[in-house]
Design an enzyme around this catalytic site. Structure first.
Site, mmCIF file in Angstrom:
data_model
loop_
_atom_site.group_PDB
_atom_site.id
_atom_site.type_symbol
_atom_site.label_atom_id
_atom_site.label_comp_id
_atom_site.label_asym_id
_atom_site.label_seq_id
_atom_site.Cartn_x
_atom_site.Cartn_y
_atom_site.Cartn_z
ATOM 1 N N GLY A 290 13.814 1.643 5.411
ATOM 2 C CA GLY A 290 13.605 3.075 5.145
ATOM 3 C C GLY A 290 12.847 3.766 6.265
ATOM 4 O O GLY A 290 13.231 4.834 6.737
ATOM 5 N N ARG A 291 11.771 3.144 6.730
ATOM 6 C CA ARG A 291 10.942 3.806 7.741
ATOM 7 C C ARG A 291 11.532 3.708 9.140
ATOM 8 O O ARG A 291 10.934 4.181 10.106
ATOM 9 C CB ARG A 291 9.519 3.249 7.696
ATOM 10 N N GLU B 24 2.989 1.035 6.606
ATOM 11 C CA GLU B 24 3.870 0.368 5.638
ATOM 12 C C GLU B 24 4.392 -0.948 6.241
ATOM 13 O O GLU B 24 4.684 -1.891 5.520
ATOM 14 C CB GLU B 24 5.036 1.280 5.230
ATOM 15 N N LYS C 196 4.556 2.171 -8.622
ATOM 16 C CA LYS C 196 5.782 2.750 -9.184
ATOM 17 C C LYS C 196 5.954 2.295 -10.634
ATOM 18 O O LYS C 196 6.272 3.078 -11.524
ATOM 19 C CB LYS C 196 7.013 2.277 -8.399
ATOM 20 N N LYS D 135 17.788 5.883 0.386
ATOM 21 C CA LYS D 135 18.459 4.620 0.689
ATOM 22 C C LYS D 135 18.931 3.952 -0.605
ATOM 23 O O LYS D 135 20.082 3.557 -0.736
ATOM 24 C CB LYS D 135 17.486 3.711 1.450
ATOM 25 N N GLU E 235 11.004 10.069 -7.471
ATOM 26 C CA GLU E 235 10.642 11.405 -6.967
ATOM 27 C C GLU E 235 11.894 12.143 -6.486
ATOM 28 O O GLU E 235 12.105 13.320 -6.780
ATOM 29 C CB GLU E 235 9.650 11.288 -5.800
ATOM 30 N N HIS F 120 -11.916 20.434 17.701
ATOM 31 C CA HIS F 120 -12.868 21.284 16.979
ATOM 32 C C HIS F 120 -13.074 20.802 15.557
ATOM 33 O O HIS F 120 -13.483 21.573 14.688
ATOM 34 C CB HIS F 120 -12.381 22.731 17.007
HETATM 35 O O1 F6P Z 1 7.622 3.811 -0.266
HETATM 36 C C1 F6P Z 1 8.555 2.802 -0.402
HETATM 37 C C2 F6P Z 1 9.890 3.197 0.104
HETATM 38 O O2 F6P Z 1 10.788 2.194 -0.234
HETATM 39 C C3 F6P Z 1 9.936 3.464 1.606
HETATM 40 O O3 F6P Z 1 10.011 2.321 2.361
HETATM 41 C C4 F6P Z 1 11.126 4.331 1.692
HETATM 42 O O4 F6P Z 1 11.169 4.979 2.914
HETATM 43 C C5 F6P Z 1 10.880 5.257 0.527
HETATM 44 O O5 F6P Z 1 10.344 4.412 -0.477
HETATM 45 C C6 F6P Z 1 12.071 6.001 0.019
HETATM 46 O O6 F6P Z 1 13.057 5.147 -0.451
HETATM 47 P P1 F6P Z 1 14.534 5.619 -0.703
HETATM 48 O O7 F6P Z 1 15.093 6.075 0.599
HETATM 49 O O8 F6P Z 1 15.252 4.443 -1.253
HETATM 50 O O9 F6P Z 1 14.502 6.766 -1.683
#
Ligand code: F6P
Length: 550
Positions: free
Chosen positions: A273-274, A359, A514, A211, A217, A390
């Site tokens: 995002g979620r 979240e 972060k 987003k 990452e 199990h």
């Molecule tokens: O973990 C925080 C967060 O902002 C989430 O809400 C989001 O889904 C994720 O990082 C990834 O963010 P982006 O889509 O901006 O890479």
């Protein structure tokens, strides 16, 4: 009094009435509730779309439900719901609208943000995605060397990974089996390595899903993927355009990375995002299942949106699920909530819900900026049912904790299975029904004795029961049913956030880690001094460097 002038939640008469009712109910037994009301198995059920919901095995009476609904009315859950659907900026800490519901609205709907109807933009992107998905699926879109794309690798994390990764698993039997679709999220290089080691780069398309397009990452993995592709293909930058597309709200960062914004599928800051996998973030899924199936899934979401928006409180399924969670979390001290699907295809379903729920509602500060003094979101956990039986079901049955659980199952096995494998389905579902039965009604000492069990073993073989479960049953697992299920949980989470008066749509709690990671990284790689680093981390960083021979 809250800072916003509202009475503190736990001082409202509705809350106090629930607390009193809880005391009066004491150790109410499900056996007694069923004995007193033979119609409970049919009366305590609701339906939404294709989902049949049974809540009879909950520690609730008609009075409990009446009081929970009174709490929902007092906290104006439906008022906030209407504000959300109406495009108001209910994400107060980020001053944003919350309109994932617009992502699945029909073409002719009108939903405005700041006076602009966003539905045409949504459908323009869906159309662009469909055109691209069709070109990849048909082989018309080729890689730099002219080879057909056979592998899709989605690189993203959190909401830019969990949704499409989960839905791809759920809908595997609807996917084009000639395509290999993989999801890379972890910044551990092993993730990208395992996802690409056996792929031909000439046949591989990377979908960079972020987003913000700043998530470290994702950008790190995307950069490594680009290096891998260009090195393996012995190609220049111009190869990127045929092998990389972006899903983002940030066109500037996308083009800075080297991806042509013509190959960017956009979404908007009013999509959290979620809550984003039915936006452009679902492109990998759309390529896998095709645009028609994707549309069916969106229609499933929309069906439950409409139900949540219009159904009266008494038959409103997300409202009920949210309130049941409040009942256990706030009045029974339940700390966690298990989601236990009896479908192999739902293996990533609970992991997806963890982000959605934890979240969203893992907050100790209310919308008014004041700390809450009531419990908020639970720990959500679980894996497919029979495997759990199990492993950890022992603790649910005979442990010391109350763990409300959702059981999700389907009457039909997926169509693709052989007749022999379809025949196993009754056994799977027999386990499903047996577990909810055992959890609810247990086994009394007398019943154990009647089986001739020696007296010293009777306490060990007794099941107290009274463990509450919701059963969600559908005829079959289809794209529409998946959409219905996800929307159901989205709105359940919404209801709870509304009752608890927290902002379910921000996620400030992930920021500190972060920032600290960025500070510590040079200490690990270069031995740089990090001013103000605490004594424990200083020693650990030194140990890490020693172990790496630095
Ligand atoms: O973990 C925080 C967060 O902002 C989430 O809400 C989001 O889904 C994720 O990082 C990834 O963010 P982006 O889509 O901006 O890479």
């Amino acid at each position: 009094m809250n800072a916003d002038g509202r009475t503190r939640l736990n001082q409202t008469p509705e809350w106090t009435a629930l607390a009193k009712h809880r005391e009066e109910l004491g150790e109410v037994r499900l056996r007694e509730l069923f004995a007193a009301d033979p119609g409970r198995g049919t009366g305590y059920t609701l339906r939404v779309g294709d989902l049949h919901l049974d809540y009879s095995k909950h520690l609730v009476t008609d009075e409990t439900l009446r009081l929970l609904h009174a709490l929902a009315a007092a906290t104006d859950v439906f008022g906030l719901r209407d504000a959300m659907f109406g495009g108001e900026k209910i994400n107060v800490t980020e001053d944003r609208a919350v309109l994932h519901t617009a992502l699945r609205a029909p073409r002719d709907a009108v939903i405005e943000v700041d006076g602009e109807n966003v539905v045409p933009q949504v459908h323009a992107v869906l159309d662009k995605m469909a055109g691209f998905a069709d070109r990849v699926r048909s082989g018309e879109w080729t890689g730099h060397t002219g080879k057909r794309i056979k592998n899709i690798v989605n690189i993203g994390i959190g909401g830019s990974d969990l949704g499409p990764a989960m839905a791809y698993e759920v809908l595997r039997s609807f996917t084009d089996r000639d395509l290999t679709v993989r999801f890379v999220s972890n910044v551990d290089g092993a993730d990208l390595h395992e996802a690409t080691r056996d792929l031909d780069p000439a046949e591989t398309l990377f979908i960079i899903a972020s987003k913000t397009f700043t998530t470290i990452e994702t950008i790190t993995n995307a950069t490594s993927a680009r290096d891998w592709l260009l090195t393996e293909l012995k190609a220049g930058q111009d190869a990127v355009a045929k092998h990389f597309v972006a899903l983002s709200t940030n066109a500037g960062k996308v083009s800075e990375f080297g991806i042509d914004t013509a190959n960017m599928f956009e979404f908007w800051d009013w999509v959290g995002g979620r809550y984003s996998y039915d936006s452009a973030i679902g492109l990998s899924l759309m390529i896998a299942i095709g645009p028609d199936r994707f549309r069916e899934m969106l229609d499933g979401f929309h069906l439950v949106d409409e139900h949540f928006r219009t159904a009266p409180a008494e038959s409103n399924v997300p409202l009920l699920l949210g309130l049941l969670g409040v009942w256990y979390g706030n009045f029974h001290d339940a700390q966690s909530h298990a989601v236990l699907p009896y479908s192999h295809y739902l293996s990533k379903f609970t992991a997806y819900l963890q982000q959605l729920d934890m979240e969203s509602n893992g907050k100790y500060v209310g919308r008014d900026g004041q700390e809450v003094d009531w419990q908020t979101g639970p720990v959500v956990w679980g894996t497919p049912g029979t495997n759990g039986q199990h492993a950890y079901y022992q603790l649910i049955h005979q442990g010391t904790k109350l763990i409300p659980a959702d059981f999700i199952g389907f009457a039909e096995p997926v169509a693709e299975l052989s007749d022999g494998l379809k025949a196993q389905h009754d056994l799977l579902m027999a386990n499903f029904f047996a577990q909810t039965q055992a959890l609810a009604f247990g086994k009394t000492p007398d019943e154990v004795r009647a089986e001739g069990v020696p007296e010293e073993l009777v306490p060990h073989k007794t099941f107290k029961g009274n463990h509450p479960t919701t059963t969600i049953l559908a005829r079959e697992l289809t794209p529409s049913v998946l959409g219905q299920l996800i929307a159901l949980y989205e709105h359940k989470v919404f209801v709870q956030g509304a009752v608890w008066n927290i902002d379910s749509f921000d996620q400030w709690g992930v920021e500190l880690g972060k920032v600290l990671a960025k500070r510590v990284e040079p200490a690990l790689s270069e031995g740089a001094d990090v001013p103000g680093l605490d004594a424990s981390t200083t020693v650990l960083v030194a140990k890490y460097r020693e172990l790496r021979g630095r």
